[in-house]
Design an enzyme around this catalytic site. Structure first.
Site, PDB file in Angstrom:
ATOM      1  N   CYS A 119      -0.283   4.074   2.252  1.00 55.21           N
ATOM      2  CA  CYS A 119      -0.055   3.884   3.696  1.00 55.21           C
ATOM      3  C   CYS A 119       1.421   4.019   4.042  1.00 55.21           C
ATOM      4  O   CYS A 119       1.775   4.624   5.047  1.00 55.21           O
ATOM      5  CB  CYS A 119      -0.486   2.488   4.143  1.00 55.21           C
ATOM      6  N   ASP A 120       2.293   3.419   3.237  1.00 57.71           N
ATOM      7  CA  ASP A 120       3.691   3.261   3.654  1.00 57.71           C
ATOM      8  C   ASP A 120       4.691   4.081   2.844  1.00 57.71           C
ATOM      9  O   ASP A 120       5.883   4.086   3.161  1.00 57.71           O
ATOM     10  CB  ASP A 120       4.089   1.772   3.550  1.00 57.71           C
ATOM     11  N   CYS A 130       0.840  -1.189   0.000  1.00 55.25           N
ATOM     12  CA  CYS A 130       0.000   0.000   0.000  1.00 55.25           C
ATOM     13  C   CYS A 130       0.883   1.250   0.000  1.00 55.25           C
ATOM     14  O   CYS A 130       1.440   1.621   1.035  1.00 55.25           O
ATOM     15  CB  CYS A 130      -0.911  -0.008   1.228  1.00 55.25           C
TER      16      CYS A 130
END
Ligand code: NAP
Length: 338
Positions: free
Chosen positions: A153-154, A150
């Site tokens: 997200c990261d 992701c």
């Protein structure tokens, strides 16, 4: 009639063993929360189980531009939260718990959760899909420590660094674009020499100065002692192997259905999706499949949401016996509710 079996009116806990919900929804993505909204508005006694956060996979998307009504797009997590609040406004319950096992046959269905057992007259399976893995040695070990699924997200962990993105679809293109704004260098690794991604993504990707393309290539090994140092690549045309140094790799090669809970009770299609037509009815009466976990042509937020609304339409028919053609409403002789 649906909605009238609220044993908690008699002072018992909602999850007391005797309580039978009209509807249990497993999964809190757009399909699940739309079903919750429609069920609550129809007066059904409904509970939705969600493991992590409202929105499901959508919550991991930085921006959703193709859900109507948001003319400037909307963050996926924010849209998930809005869907949750919208359903709860009409009385839907959310329980943050993981469904561990299902008993789908029978009039009263069971859901074993990490937080006790729930009983329901109908079940909506809205478990969505999970990221597909490359299947490489050490992939699991390095997940979160160099291997990610992701970018929204990261990606922030790789500010100013070099990352690789694997895949050639919309997700890979979207991830590469997002990472190009954060990272120093992005290497897009694709197994063919043409992207599957829609044209709208291709022009900005080609124009981004810090995005390089590595065509006709697959990752064969994740290299590095502590964390990731590089990936080993093989050119699928020439067989030539080489290393590409990178600090992180984002795997964006599609998703696979999260249908494991239904496996063994419902026959899945060869790819693991739950067979159900546009009515969302599965082979088991009272069990519905919505969104990405269902066999369908187009997996989008808007189609998952449409499924959620449709499932409630047919669940109401099932609960009142209309589908069995009595024409009288009330419990169906073939599928009595109690
Ligand atoms: P996808 O369209 O199925 O693309 C997967 C990509 O990964 C393909 O390019 C495929 O290569 C490659 N791939 C698959 N298995 C691989 C493997 N083992 N090793 C290396 N490469 C592999 O998946 P997606 O991009 O996640 O999109 C899924 C769905 O969501 C699509 O319907 C997409 O349109 C939709 N989506 C929409 C948006 C949007 O509209 N904003 C954003 C993201 C996703 P090949 O091309 O060679 O098959």
């Amino acid at each position: 009639m649906p909605g009238l079996n609220r044993i908690d009116d008699m002072g018992k806990r909602d999850d007391a063993p005797e309580h039978v919900y009209d509807m249990i929804i497993v999964g809190g993505g757009p399909g699940g929360y739309t079903a919750a909204l429609y069920a609550a508005r129809a007066g059904l006694d409904v509970i939705l189980l969600e493991r992590l956060a409202a929105g499901g996979q959508m919550a991991l998307t930085e921006r959703v531009d193709n859900y109507p009504g948001f003319d400037e797009g909307i963050n996926g997590y924010e849209l998930g939260e809005r869907m949750r609040r919208g359903a709860e406004r009409f009385g839907a319950n959310t329980r943050m718990a993981e469904a561990k096992a299902l008993t789908l046959a029978g009039v009263v269905k069971r859901v074993e959760t990490s937080d006790g057992t729930l009983l329901g007259r109908t079940i909506v399976l809205a478990t969505g899909a999970v990221p597909r893995e490359l299947g490489l040695a050490r992939e699991r070990e390095l997940t979160g420590k160099g291997v990610h699924y992701c970018a929204a997200c990261d990606g922030m962990f790789y500010r100013g660094k070099t990352v690789a993105v694997v895949g050639g679809g919309n997700s890979a293109a979207e991830d590469a674009l997002l990472l190009s704004r954060i990272c120093r260098r992005v290497i897009l690794i694709h197994r063919r020499d043409i992207l599957r991604a829609e044209k709208i993504y291709q022009a900005p990707l080609m124009e981004a100065e810090n995005v390089e393309f590595c065509w006709d290539s697959v990752v064969t090994e994740l290299l590095g002692e502590n964390g990731l140092r590089a990936v080993r690549l093989r050119n699928v045309r020439t067989g030539e192997e080489r290393e590409a140094a990178c600090d992180g790799v984002f795997v964006s090669i599609g998703r696979k259905p999260a249908s494991g809970l239904a496996n063994g009770q419902l026959q899945l299609d060869p790819a693991g999706y739950i067979p159900a037509d546009e009515s969302t009815r599965t082979a088991i009466p009272g069990v519905f499949a919505v969104g990405d976990v269902r066999v369908k042509a187009l997996r989008q937020v808007v189609t998952a949401s449409a499924d959620g609304a449709t499932a409630v339409h047919y669940a109401e028919q099932y609960l009142t016996g209309e589908t069995c053609g009595t024409g009288k409403g009330g419990p169906c002789p073939a599928h009595p509710l109690v």
